[in-house]
Design a protein around this motif. Structure first.
Motif, PDB file in Angstrom:
ATOM      1  N   ASP A 198      44.466  41.990  34.905  1.00 36.87           N
ATOM      2  CA  ASP A 198      45.215  41.435  35.305  1.00 36.87           C
ATOM      3  C   ASP A 198      46.743  42.619  35.059  1.00 36.87           C
ATOM      4  OD1 ASP A 198      44.593  38.618  36.928  1.00 36.87           O
ATOM      5  OD2 ASP A 198      44.258  38.611  34.429  1.00 36.87           O
ATOM      6  N   ASP A 220      42.277  41.798  38.829  1.00 38.61           N
ATOM      7  CA  ASP A 220      43.147  41.889  39.151  1.00 38.61           C
ATOM      8  C   ASP A 220      43.829  43.315  38.629  1.00 38.61           C
ATOM      9  OD1 ASP A 220      42.295  40.031  41.173  1.00 38.61           O
ATOM     10  OD2 ASP A 220      43.819  38.504  39.750  1.00 38.61           O
ATOM     11  N   ASN A 269      40.223  39.130  42.519  1.00 35.25           N
ATOM     12  CA  ASN A 269      39.437  38.726  44.387  1.00 35.25           C
ATOM     13  C   ASN A 269      40.961  39.400  44.205  1.00 35.25           C
ATOM     14  OD1 ASN A 269      41.462  37.306  41.568  1.00 35.25           O
ATOM     15  ND2 ASN A 269      42.726  35.667  42.954  1.00 35.25           N
ATOM     16  N   HIS A 270      42.019  39.736  43.737  1.00 35.56           N
ATOM     17  CA  HIS A 270      42.976  40.712  44.839  1.00 35.56           C
ATOM     18  C   HIS A 270      42.742  42.096  45.158  1.00 35.56           C
ATOM     19  CE1 HIS A 270      46.924  38.171  44.394  1.00 35.56           C
ATOM     20  NE2 HIS A 270      45.882  38.311  42.786  1.00 35.56           N
ATOM     21  N   HIS A 283      36.094  38.306  35.874  1.00 39.20           N
ATOM     22  CA  HIS A 283      37.222  38.562  36.534  1.00 39.20           C
ATOM     23  C   HIS A 283      37.359  36.916  35.889  1.00 39.20           C
ATOM     24  CE1 HIS A 283      40.870  38.879  37.466  1.00 39.20           C
ATOM     25  NE2 HIS A 283      40.457  37.936  38.154  1.00 39.20           N
ATOM     26  N   HIS A 326      42.307  36.589  34.731  1.00 38.26           N
ATOM     27  CA  HIS A 326      42.483  35.564  36.429  1.00 38.26           C
ATOM     28  C   HIS A 326      43.479  35.022  35.739  1.00 38.26           C
ATOM     29  CE1 HIS A 326      42.709  33.783  40.301  1.00 38.26           C
ATOM     30  NE2 HIS A 326      41.922  33.238  39.857  1.00 38.26           N
TER      31      HIS A 326
HETATM   32 FE   LIG Z   1      42.859  37.052  39.342  1.00 35.09          FE
END
Ligand SMILES: [Fe+2]
Length: 405
Positions: free
Chosen positions: A158, A186, A221-222, A307, A340
């Motif tokens: 992240d 991320d 996810n990003h 993640h 995350h």
């Molecule tokens: Fe995330």
């Protein structure tokens, strides 16, 4: 008639200006430079991929050596080898991105290398004109070694494009014994253009370590978001051309999984472009095959990275709990490392849930795992490199993984 010499002079001067000033200026402009990299990908006991970028279209090569005679550079004692990349009979050329794989390397060996790019000024069917050549600094890496019984690896998560914070994290790392770094998702907040990768984390990583120590870029996810997200894999090309894969170093078998987006595929924010439900199921089937493999069963330690952690209320977390956790349990995985949540979690094994320990880092944490012959030492560090928590996971080597039903 009097004006004729002047009429001839003007075109002559124009042609002279074009040939001596304008064309050379346009063709040369700024000198050829290495703008990003080089960085190492897919290091194994036999191979490595070296990637870098130039400001102009070029053709490239890598010079490398096992380095018995490093001091005699540039001859390198006659052991110097040169690698280029070619596909379908054509050497990769006329590109600003350079990806070259070194093959047939020896395990556990120190190699030195430098990257070389030669500018292509003109690329016509029957005339290719080369320009300047740029040569990178000499760097060094050590190939993975199946017989190595101890090493360390580092993980961060992240980062969200905050290259200043990443720089602080990387500066706090004691690089001694660190054989690899994991960016556990991320790292970038979204991808709209190539420069998001460079400014978000890559340039800082190259400055601190990535020319000599490989990193593994795990998708969060990003990194699925933005118009450039589909190009991401070309910058960190995994060996199997997909974001989930396995590799082994010393006594550790690593499993890298791609947890995808966090919300259901039909969530309006994805505009009908997400297909992660099937993708996570595909990985579950693959995981069942992985835990049957002899090299997985024989490993002293099994470490998984993904993640989004299991056992949270997030949609994809529940899917991961349903689809992946049963196989991670059956496979006697020792440790799962996640991100995350932007907060620190340490979850020890819990009967009926997770048979493995899992840890989640905050944005300010990094994990350093020291691999020893009979245990993993997990260290959770803050931005200054101070230890916040540490614990040992003894090897489960005696526990043979169960055969999937
Ligand atoms: Fe995330």
């Amino acid at each position: 008639m009097k004006n004729k010499p002047r009429q001839l002079l003007i075109p002559f001067l124009f042609i002279f200006f074009l040939s001596t000033v304008l064309i050379p200026a346009l063709s040369q402009g700024k000198n050829l430079e290495i703008t990003h990299g080089p960085y190492l990908q897919n290091l194994s006991s036999e191979e490595v991929t070296i990637i870098w970028f130039t400001n102009k279209k070029s053709v490239s090569s890598v010079e490398y050596s096992t380095g018995e005679n490093f001091n005699t550079f540039p001859q390198w004692g006659g052991l110097l080898q040169t690698a280029q990349s070619s596909r379908h009979g054509l050497i990769d050329a006329n590109s600003e991105r350079h990806i070259i794989q070194l093959r047939e390397l020896t395990a556990g060996k120190t190699y030195r290398y430098r990257v070389i790019s030669k500018e292509i000024l003109q690329f016509e069917p029957y005339e290719v004109i080369y320009g300047n050549t740029v040569v990178g600094d000499i760097n060094e890496f050590i190939t993975f070694d199946p017989d190595k019984d101890q090493f360390s690896f580092q993980a961060v998560q992240d980062i969200h494009d905050d290259s200043e914070r990443l720089d602080s994290l990387l500066q706090s790392i004691s690089w001694d014994q660190v054989d690899m770094v994991f960016f556990n998702g991320d790292t970038l907040s979204h991808l709209n253009e190539e420069n998001d990768i460079f400014s978000g984390f890559l340039d800082v990583s190259v400055k601190r370590f990535a020319s000599r120590i490989p990193f593994f870029f795990i998708r969060g996810n990003h990194e699925t978001r933005g118009s450039f997200a589909r190009e991401l894999i070309d910058y960190f090309p995994p060996r199997d051309s997909r974001y989930y894969y396995t590799f082994k170093h010393g006594p550790v078998f690593f499993i890298i999984l791609d947890s995808g987006e966090d919300k259901p595929d039909d969530s309006p924010v994805y505009a009908g472009l997400a297909d992660f439900d099937l993708y996570r199921e595909e990985q579950a089937k693959w995981l069942q095959e992985v835990i049957l493999r002899e090299d997985f069963k024989n490993a002293a330690f099994r470490v998984a990275f993904f993640h989004i952690p299991p056992f949270s209320k997030i949609y994809s977390s529940q899917e991961i709990t349903r689809l992946w956790v049963p196989w991670l349990n059956k496979g006697k995985v020792d440790l799962a490392i996640c991100g995350h949540l932007h907060r620190r979690v340490r979850q020890d094994p819990e009967s009926g849930k997770n048979d493995f320990t899992y840890i989640v880092g905050s944005r300010e944490d990094s994990f350093r795992i020291d691999v020893k012959p009979d245990h993993l030492k997990v260290n959770i560090l803050n931005l200054k490199g101070e230890t916040l928590d540490t614990f040992l996971l003894p090897t489960k080597k005696a526990e043979v993984p169960e055969t999937p039903q």
